[in-house]
Design a protein around this motif. Structure first.
Motif, mmCIF file in Angstrom:
data_model
loop_
_atom_site.group_PDB
_atom_site.id
_atom_site.type_symbol
_atom_site.label_atom_id
_atom_site.label_comp_id
_atom_site.label_asym_id
_atom_site.label_seq_id
_atom_site.Cartn_x
_atom_site.Cartn_y
_atom_site.Cartn_z
ATOM 1 N N THR A 15 39.330 58.892 -38.445
ATOM 2 C CA THR A 15 39.232 57.714 -37.585
ATOM 3 C C THR A 15 38.639 58.089 -36.230
ATOM 4 O O THR A 15 37.755 57.392 -35.704
ATOM 5 C CB THR A 15 40.619 57.070 -37.393
ATOM 6 O OG1 THR A 15 41.128 56.688 -38.668
ATOM 7 C CG2 THR A 15 40.547 55.860 -36.494
ATOM 8 N N THR A 16 39.100 59.195 -35.685
ATOM 9 C CA THR A 16 38.586 59.665 -34.393
ATOM 10 C C THR A 16 37.112 60.006 -34.500
ATOM 11 O O THR A 16 36.318 59.659 -33.613
ATOM 12 C CB THR A 16 39.387 60.894 -33.910
ATOM 13 O OG1 THR A 16 40.766 60.529 -33.815
ATOM 14 C CG2 THR A 16 38.888 61.392 -32.578
ATOM 15 N N ARG A 19 35.128 56.782 -34.573
ATOM 16 C CA ARG A 19 35.099 56.159 -33.250
ATOM 17 C C ARG A 19 34.193 56.926 -32.295
ATOM 18 O O ARG A 19 33.492 56.319 -31.478
ATOM 19 C CB ARG A 19 36.509 56.032 -32.692
ATOM 20 C CG ARG A 19 37.295 54.965 -33.432
ATOM 21 C CD ARG A 19 38.643 54.723 -32.864
ATOM 22 N NE ARG A 19 39.321 53.695 -33.630
ATOM 23 C CZ ARG A 19 40.606 53.439 -33.558
ATOM 24 N NH1 ARG A 19 41.375 54.133 -32.737
ATOM 25 N NH2 ARG A 19 41.137 52.492 -34.288
#
Length: 86
Positions: A15-16, A19
């Motif tokens: 997810t990081t 993003r």
């Protein structure tokens, strides 16, 4: 429990990463916009410079015309004066 924490950590890393890629793309888009703005600003500056040159030329032409009118008026007055004498 350790497997679940590792899986959860891996999901957070994914997810990081996504993003961060999104942020990188948006930063690139902002950079592109700044480049476009810079190019447009330079183009406007060149246009304004051309307008300034044209205005200066018009001003010079107006001054030249005013000077010619003054000389013509003076010459006409001189001609009228000389005509009356003769």
């Amino acid at each position: 429990m350790a497997f679940a924490q590792v899986s959860n950590g891996a999901a957070l890393v994914d997810t990081t990463k996504q993003r961060m890629q999104d942020i990188d793309q948006r930063i690139q888009r902002v950079n592109d916009l700044f480049s476009d703005i810079t190019a447009a600003t330079h183009e406007q500056t060149r246009g304004i410079e051309q307008i300034n040159v044209a205005i200066a030329q018009l001003d010079q032409a107006a001054q030249d015309n005013a000077s010619m009118v003054q000389h013509t008026a003076t010459a006409a007055q001189t001609a009228r004066t000389q005509k009356r004498r003769y």
